[in-house]
Design a protein around this motif. Structure first.
Motif, mmCIF file in Angstrom:
data_model
loop_
_atom_site.group_PDB
_atom_site.id
_atom_site.type_symbol
_atom_site.label_atom_id
_atom_site.label_comp_id
_atom_site.label_asym_id
_atom_site.label_seq_id
_atom_site.Cartn_x
_atom_site.Cartn_y
_atom_site.Cartn_z
ATOM 1 N N THR A 90 0.869 -1.176 0.000
ATOM 2 C CA THR A 90 0.000 0.000 0.000
ATOM 3 C C THR A 90 0.908 1.229 0.000
ATOM 4 O O THR A 90 2.122 1.097 0.154
ATOM 5 N N PRO A 91 0.361 2.426 -0.140
ATOM 6 C CA PRO A 91 1.215 3.616 -0.140
ATOM 7 C C PRO A 91 2.015 3.816 1.152
ATOM 8 O O PRO A 91 3.068 4.462 1.122
ATOM 9 N N ASP A 92 1.568 3.260 2.275
ATOM 10 C CA ASP A 92 2.245 3.499 3.552
ATOM 11 C C ASP A 92 2.841 2.263 4.208
ATOM 12 O O ASP A 92 3.672 2.381 5.098
ATOM 13 N N ARG A 93 2.396 1.063 3.806
ATOM 14 C CA ARG A 93 2.810 -0.152 4.489
ATOM 15 C C ARG A 93 2.892 -1.336 3.535
ATOM 16 O O ARG A 93 2.344 -1.313 2.449
ATOM 17 N N ILE A 94 3.559 -2.377 4.030
ATOM 18 C CA ILE A 94 3.544 -3.681 3.389
ATOM 19 C C ILE A 94 2.864 -4.616 4.388
ATOM 20 O O ILE A 94 3.210 -4.620 5.572
ATOM 21 N N TYR A 95 1.892 -5.367 3.912
ATOM 22 C CA TYR A 95 1.172 -6.305 4.775
ATOM 23 C C TYR A 95 1.422 -7.723 4.301
ATOM 24 O O TYR A 95 1.490 -7.975 3.102
ATOM 25 N N PHE A 96 1.531 -8.650 5.247
ATOM 26 C CA PHE A 96 1.394 -10.061 4.940
ATOM 27 C C PHE A 96 0.105 -10.491 5.626
ATOM 28 O O PHE A 96 -0.021 -10.393 6.845
ATOM 29 N N LEU A 97 -0.861 -10.944 4.843
ATOM 30 C CA LEU A 97 -2.135 -11.398 5.386
ATOM 31 C C LEU A 97 -2.211 -12.905 5.221
ATOM 32 O O LEU A 97 -2.225 -13.429 4.106
ATOM 33 N N ASP A 98 -2.240 -13.598 6.344
ATOM 34 C CA ASP A 98 -2.262 -15.055 6.391
ATOM 35 C C ASP A 98 -3.629 -15.564 5.952
ATOM 36 O O ASP A 98 -4.649 -15.130 6.480
ATOM 37 N N ASP A 99 -3.658 -16.468 4.983
ATOM 38 C CA ASP A 99 -4.917 -17.008 4.472
ATOM 39 C C ASP A 99 -5.686 -17.816 5.512
ATOM 40 O O ASP A 99 -6.909 -17.880 5.470
ATOM 41 N N ASP A 100 -4.982 -18.458 6.432
ATOM 42 C CA ASP A 100 -5.633 -19.363 7.376
ATOM 43 C C ASP A 100 -6.042 -18.725 8.695
ATOM 44 O O ASP A 100 -6.720 -19.344 9.493
ATOM 45 N N HIS A 101 -5.604 -17.516 8.953
ATOM 46 C CA HIS A 101 -5.869 -16.885 10.251
ATOM 47 C C HIS A 101 -6.429 -15.481 10.042
ATOM 48 O O HIS A 101 -5.705 -14.505 10.123
ATOM 49 N N SER A 102 -7.716 -15.405 9.772
ATOM 50 C CA SER A 102 -8.324 -14.097 9.522
ATOM 51 C C SER A 102 -8.328 -13.221 10.763
ATOM 52 O O SER A 102 -8.605 -12.043 10.691
ATOM 53 N N SER A 103 -7.982 -13.796 11.929
ATOM 54 C CA SER A 103 -7.894 -13.003 13.152
ATOM 55 C C SER A 103 -6.693 -12.065 13.125
ATOM 56 O O SER A 103 -6.612 -11.134 13.918
ATOM 57 N N GLY A 104 -5.742 -12.326 12.234
ATOM 58 C CA GLY A 104 -4.564 -11.479 12.141
ATOM 59 C C GLY A 104 -3.404 -11.941 12.990
ATOM 60 O O GLY A 104 -2.382 -11.278 13.052
ATOM 61 N N HIS A 108 -1.182 -14.159 12.558
ATOM 62 C CA HIS A 108 0.043 -14.432 11.815
ATOM 63 C C HIS A 108 0.310 -13.390 10.737
ATOM 64 O O HIS A 108 1.135 -13.596 9.850
ATOM 65 N N ASP A 109 -0.372 -12.262 10.795
ATOM 66 C CA ASP A 109 -0.174 -11.188 9.830
ATOM 67 C C ASP A 109 1.056 -10.365 10.203
ATOM 68 O O ASP A 109 1.449 -10.319 11.364
ATOM 69 N N ASP A 110 1.661 -9.735 9.212
ATOM 70 C CA ASP A 110 2.761 -8.797 9.426
ATOM 71 C C ASP A 110 2.343 -7.435 8.898
ATOM 72 O O ASP A 110 1.674 -7.343 7.872
ATOM 73 N N VAL A 111 2.752 -6.384 9.595
ATOM 74 C CA VAL A 111 2.528 -5.016 9.137
ATOM 75 C C VAL A 111 3.884 -4.312 9.175
ATOM 76 O O VAL A 111 4.504 -4.202 10.220
ATOM 77 N N ILE A 112 4.333 -3.869 8.012
ATOM 78 C CA ILE A 112 5.645 -3.245 7.879
ATOM 79 C C ILE A 112 5.439 -1.806 7.435
ATOM 80 O O ILE A 112 5.025 -1.544 6.310
ATOM 81 N N ASP A 113 5.705 -0.879 8.314
ATOM 82 C CA ASP A 113 5.564 0.539 8.006
ATOM 83 C C ASP A 113 6.723 0.975 7.119
ATOM 84 O O ASP A 113 7.875 0.619 7.370
ATOM 85 N N HIS A 114 6.434 1.730 6.072
ATOM 86 C CA HIS A 114 7.488 2.182 5.163
ATOM 87 C C HIS A 114 8.581 2.963 5.894
ATOM 88 O O HIS A 114 9.743 2.896 5.505
ATOM 89 N N LEU A 115 8.222 3.695 6.949
ATOM 90 C CA LEU A 115 9.213 4.494 7.667
ATOM 91 C C LEU A 115 10.277 3.632 8.323
ATOM 92 O O LEU A 115 11.423 4.047 8.452
ATOM 93 N N GLY A 116 9.931 2.425 8.752
ATOM 94 C CA GLY A 116 10.898 1.537 9.388
ATOM 95 C C GLY A 116 11.515 0.515 8.451
ATOM 96 O O GLY A 116 12.372 -0.268 8.844
ATOM 97 N N PHE A 117 11.095 0.533 7.189
ATOM 98 C CA PHE A 117 11.548 -0.465 6.215
ATOM 99 C C PHE A 117 13.027 -0.291 5.937
ATOM 100 O O PHE A 117 13.506 0.818 5.728
ATOM 101 N N GLN A 118 13.775 -1.420 5.929
ATOM 102 C CA GLN A 118 15.208 -1.352 5.704
ATOM 103 C C GLN A 118 15.656 -2.014 4.411
ATOM 104 O O GLN A 118 16.721 -1.681 3.900
ATOM 105 N N GLY A 119 14.887 -2.945 3.880
ATOM 106 C CA GLY A 119 15.317 -3.538 2.626
ATOM 107 C C GLY A 119 14.596 -4.813 2.261
ATOM 108 O O GLY A 119 13.932 -5.431 3.078
ATOM 109 N N ALA A 120 14.765 -5.193 0.994
ATOM 110 C CA ALA A 120 14.184 -6.412 0.445
ATOM 111 C C ALA A 120 15.231 -7.076 -0.428
ATOM 112 O O ALA A 120 15.895 -6.417 -1.220
#
Length: 110
Positions: free
Chosen positions: A40-54, A56-68
């Motif tokens: 997204t414009p502000d974050r990278i999300y990993f949304l786990d298909d099996d756990h809609s409760s969140g 096992h999800d990851d939320v990566i804010d662009h401000l803290g992002f260091q690399g890929a």
């Protein structure tokens, strides 16, 4: 890669607009978790298909992002994302992971 409007837009927080996404498995000490990486414009999300409760999800804010970094062969690749003092490894189609990493770079370094 999947274009805007596909996948899990209903699980994104209100106001977040999906740029692109890729199907990926998160690899960690708990095993393999199937899901999607969403940029997204502000974050990278990993949304786990099996756990809609969140749980096992990851939320990566662009401000803290260091690399890929993408490694792999012609079919199976890994994408290592680093942010803050954390990092995760995701596995998927090498070409799609490279395109996702490029989209991150394009978003953060226009």
């Amino acid at each position: 890669m999947v274009e805007h409007g596909k996948g899990h837009p209903d699980r994104l927080p209100p106001g977040e607009q999906q740029i692109t996404e890729v199907e990926a498995d998160r690899l960690d000490e708990d095993g393999r978790h199937a899901g999607r990486l969403i940029l997204t414009p502000d974050r990278i999300y990993f949304l786990d298909d099996d756990h809609s409760s969140g749980s096992h999800d990851d939320v990566i804010d662009h401000l803290g992002f260091q690399g890929a970094e993408v490694t792999g062969d012609d079919t199976i690749g890994t994408l290592a994302l680093a942010w803050g003092d954390q990092g995760r490894v995701y596995e998927g189609d090498t070409i799609e992971l490279k395109a996702f990493a490029k989209a991150i770079d394009d978003q953060l370094n226009p």
